[in-house]
Design an enzyme around this catalytic site. Sequence first.
Site, PDB file in Angstrom:
ATOM      1  N   GLU A 107      54.696 -75.090  41.345  1.00  7.72           N
ATOM      2  CA  GLU A 107      53.290 -74.935  41.452  1.00  7.72           C
ATOM      3  C   GLU A 107      52.683 -76.206  42.067  1.00  7.72           C
ATOM      4  OE1 GLU A 107      52.901 -71.328  38.279  1.00  7.72           O
ATOM      5  OE2 GLU A 107      51.336 -72.834  38.502  1.00  7.72           O
TER       6      GLU A 107
ATOM      7  N   GLU B  92      57.339 -85.337  43.464  1.00  7.45           N
ATOM      8  CA  GLU B  92      57.240 -84.077  43.222  1.00  7.45           C
ATOM      9  C   GLU B  92      58.149 -83.532  44.114  1.00  7.45           C
ATOM     10  OE1 GLU B  92      54.089 -81.574  41.588  1.00  7.45           O
ATOM     11  OE2 GLU B  92      53.154 -83.531  41.007  1.00  7.45           O
TER      12      GLU B  92
END
Lengths: 258, 423
Positions: free
Chosen positions: B283, B405
């Site tokens: 997410e 990320e």
Amino acid sequence: MAGSMKVLVGCKRVIDYAVKIRVRPDKMGVVTDGVKHSMNPFDEIAVEEAIRLREKKIAGELIAVSCGPKECGETLRTALAMGFDRGIHVEINDRQLYETLTPLHIAKIFAKLVEKEKPGLVILGKQAIDGDCNQTGQMLAGLLKWPQASFTSKLSIDGDWAHITREVDGGLENIKVALPAVVTADLRLNEPRYATLPNIMKAKKKPVDKVDPEQLGVDLSPRIHIIKVEDPPVREAGVKVDNVDELIDRLKNEAGVI
Amino acid sequence: MSSLIWRTSTRLFASTTISHRPCKSNHVTSLLNKFSTDNGSATPLQVFSEEESMMKSTVRRFAEDRIKPLVREMDESSKMDENLLKSMFDAGLMGIEVSPDYGGAGMSFMAAILAVEEVSRIDPSVAVGMDIQNTLCCTMMTRFASEELKEKYLPQLATRYLGAFALSEDTSGSDAFALKTTATRNGDDYVINGSKMWISNSEYAGVFFVFANVDLSQGYKGITCFLIEKDTPGLTIGPPIDKLGLKSSSTCPLFFDNCQVPISNVIGDVGKGYKYCIELLNEGRIGIAAQMIGVCQGALDLTLPYIQQRHQFGKSILEFQSVAHQVADMLTQLECAQLLTYNSARLRSYGLPFVKEAAMAKYYSSELAAQLTRCCIDWLGGVGFTRDFGVEKFYRDAKIGTIYEGTSNIQLNTIAKYALKDT
């Protein structure tokens, strides 16, 4: 303990101040479709002032009013998200009718709402950034036969009186007006707060009443007829002159002003 | 409220009552009705609910009024303005999805993504802190932590201090689960030993979400998430690393030297840390995509007006066809990036599979941001190269997008894996 004075504030939905205004191809107005709109900046200042009065425990119920098409609901929600309790949406869906509304029409609508709601104070923005009329507050006071304080840059309530500082051409004027009164907000009255995200969500639960202007018995038929809307003339560059003689010569013979 | 959702090729059709969040906005309802088909209804991805629109307006104003004046100073001093941080908390920007019961705004994931995009448009360095806070830290607490931990820490995360997500180490970046920080059980505590690297928000964090292994012999199945408060003895925050971009976001190493943590501060279950991590980072990826599209937009906001005003050889820069074509191409790609990002956010909000789409969004947006910001400098010419003009900051800030990320290569691995699965 909350205050007890009911305050009514007008919130007009206008084209956002940062948008580049374009004249419509039919030259009968400006382009509004798909263009960013927001609450009139002076109305935001009015909203903020009302909230501060409640925080000082002077004001109680805060009611926001907006007149116009269904999108005005968004404007009211912004006021609710800033902290108002209730909204009144005077729904005017006829686009052509909406475009010919003038401050007198709006003042009459507000006068009827004031009769119904009986607020102790009405705060409006001094003018809207689209019309720039600077008339609605003054007309409303006239219709209600209430005292008015326009261009307010400082407001404090003391029992049945409001102490106002007004920004006028000569400087600052301090006056005292008896309540109930109509106040119009000027730029330096305050700096409006942001609607925090939690408050935006809380605003969803606050009521917005829909009112039909016909129910109020206000005649909205146009008093003006729009003939043409066009861009202002392009500003021409200035001219530097070498001496006073040349200045006078040009003012007389070129500009024709002397 | 039940919902009927089914997927046909790339379009998503939903009934007008959307899962557990019925939309009461008249405006959106009328739009939903407008797009109604016999099977259901759909809205374009760039049509937002009333509260999403209000949120975008308020965040944009906040960013322009409060963040913008400080951007240059924060970049040059490599420091976050602490008053700004506080006002972001006050505005509700740090706990967007957190329930109002814990002091948050109770908005949707999509709202958080839109907020990150709006802030990134002004300063992606401020946005990254906000993104980590919302999509990693608060979600970690809400989804996996015990009720006691939630009551103790969620209100703080929503209203007072930042959290930091401590996964990466010196010797484990992409190979995240090869982490070496250990957690040894000792009575009612775990004792943490090891170090972390590249930890954002470190200097301003009140708590750290630390991933450590309780049993290295179990490999990744020993990884556990510990919630460690800032002043816990044994935890040392190293000096911030001097970076190319995102300079005001503090990125520090962390050192754990017999750092004692009560077992009540384990988030979720022991040995499940890797699972939580994967879920959250899938997410979080969408948040980075949002940051990158914000960067693109921010650079264009400065560039496009300039190249219309600047004239050479009797016409504006934008009027030269080669420039116009390049701009058109970049704008088209930005539109794609935005739609990829919004769609993956909506998929996630609807509880539908989104991992592949999130990887695509992050990969595409971050690669685009690096390229688009470079193009902006080219179109601007000499001024683009100056600190004052502001676009060079976006150029520097964009670069990390393809790295953190999950690097672009890792995203491509993920996407390829899904391609294999689907055939």
